[in-house]
Design an enzyme around this catalytic site. Sequence first.
Site, PDB file in Angstrom:
ATOM      1  N   ASP A 213      60.159  59.722  92.315  1.00  0.00           N
ATOM      2  CA  ASP A 213      60.635  60.286  93.559  1.00  0.00           C
ATOM      3  C   ASP A 213      61.546  61.465  93.183  1.00  0.00           C
ATOM      4  O   ASP A 213      61.966  61.599  92.024  1.00  0.00           O
ATOM      5  CB  ASP A 213      61.408  59.216  94.337  1.00  0.00           C
ATOM      6  CG  ASP A 213      62.053  59.759  95.583  1.00  0.00           C
ATOM      7  OD1 ASP A 213      61.343  60.373  96.402  1.00  0.00           O
ATOM      8  OD2 ASP A 213      63.275  59.579  95.739  1.00  0.00           O
TER       9      ASP A 213
ATOM     10  N   ASP B 160      64.314  63.327  95.671  1.00  0.00           N
ATOM     11  CA  ASP B 160      65.663  63.244  96.240  1.00  0.00           C
ATOM     12  C   ASP B 160      66.270  61.868  96.000  1.00  0.00           C
ATOM     13  O   ASP B 160      65.685  60.843  96.370  1.00  0.00           O
ATOM     14  CB  ASP B 160      65.618  63.512  97.743  1.00  0.00           C
ATOM     15  CG  ASP B 160      65.071  64.892  98.084  1.00  0.00           C
ATOM     16  OD1 ASP B 160      65.851  65.732  98.510  1.00  0.00           O
ATOM     17  OD2 ASP B 160      63.856  65.115  97.894  1.00  0.00           O
TER      18      ASP B 160
ATOM     19  N   ASP C 285      64.375  55.323  94.626  1.00  0.00           N
ATOM     20  CA  ASP C 285      65.730  54.906  94.990  1.00  0.00           C
ATOM     21  C   ASP C 285      65.823  54.256  96.363  1.00  0.00           C
ATOM     22  O   ASP C 285      66.924  53.895  96.791  1.00  0.00           O
ATOM     23  CB  ASP C 285      66.673  56.121  94.960  1.00  0.00           C
ATOM     24  CG  ASP C 285      66.359  57.129  96.053  1.00  0.00           C
ATOM     25  OD1 ASP C 285      67.225  57.356  96.926  1.00  0.00           O
ATOM     26  OD2 ASP C 285      65.262  57.693  96.046  1.00  0.00           O
TER      27      ASP C 285
END
Length: 226
Positions: A8, A10, A171
Amino acid sequence: MKDTVIFDLDGTLADTGADLIAAANECFRVLGHESVLDPVADKLTAFHGGRAMLRLGFSRIGAGHGEADVDRAYPDLLAYYGENIDRETTLYPGAMQAVAALSETNHAVGICTNKPEGLAETLLQKLGVRGAFGSLVGADTLAVRKPDPETFFEAVRRAGGNPARAVLVGDTETDLRTARAAGCPVILVTFGPEGRGVARLSPDALMADYTELEDLVRRLLGQAPA
């Protein structure tokens, strides 16, 4: 085909929260409202996307605001963010060293993000790291976006990897749901916006520091130690 690690963007590779919040606040400033969102307290909302930030901001301004206001402001948010995309954004410590170590040990690496592909491409270019990744699949690359597993599979394929031997590093719950749908292991970082709160999601592994990544990947893919 290579064993593969898909990241991922961001909250996983880069801390983009401050620039995202600034873009949303600019939309509210134009409407006469100053600093509606806080770059620290509202960081988790920032990583859920532009519309989530706008909804939160409008809810704080007061009654009478709805999705129509979000829809009107969203293009302005994207435009401002695109022009100021790397003012405060930084890569997390050790991220690119870990990516390089994976590449050096014959792993394919790529990115699967719910950031629009053009903005993700711009950010990676400005940070000087686009060439380190064999693929980039954004929110609008395909007709679907995370948590649809096809986004992950496409990122693996474009990186030259094997979807049956791939790991997702993220995240958020969206990343975990993507991995579960794809039937692949998932590592969630604990230095992102939710911190160790992601442990509640029971990922296959938690990662507090990028120095841990290579060993975690080897364990999850059943590889022999280097």
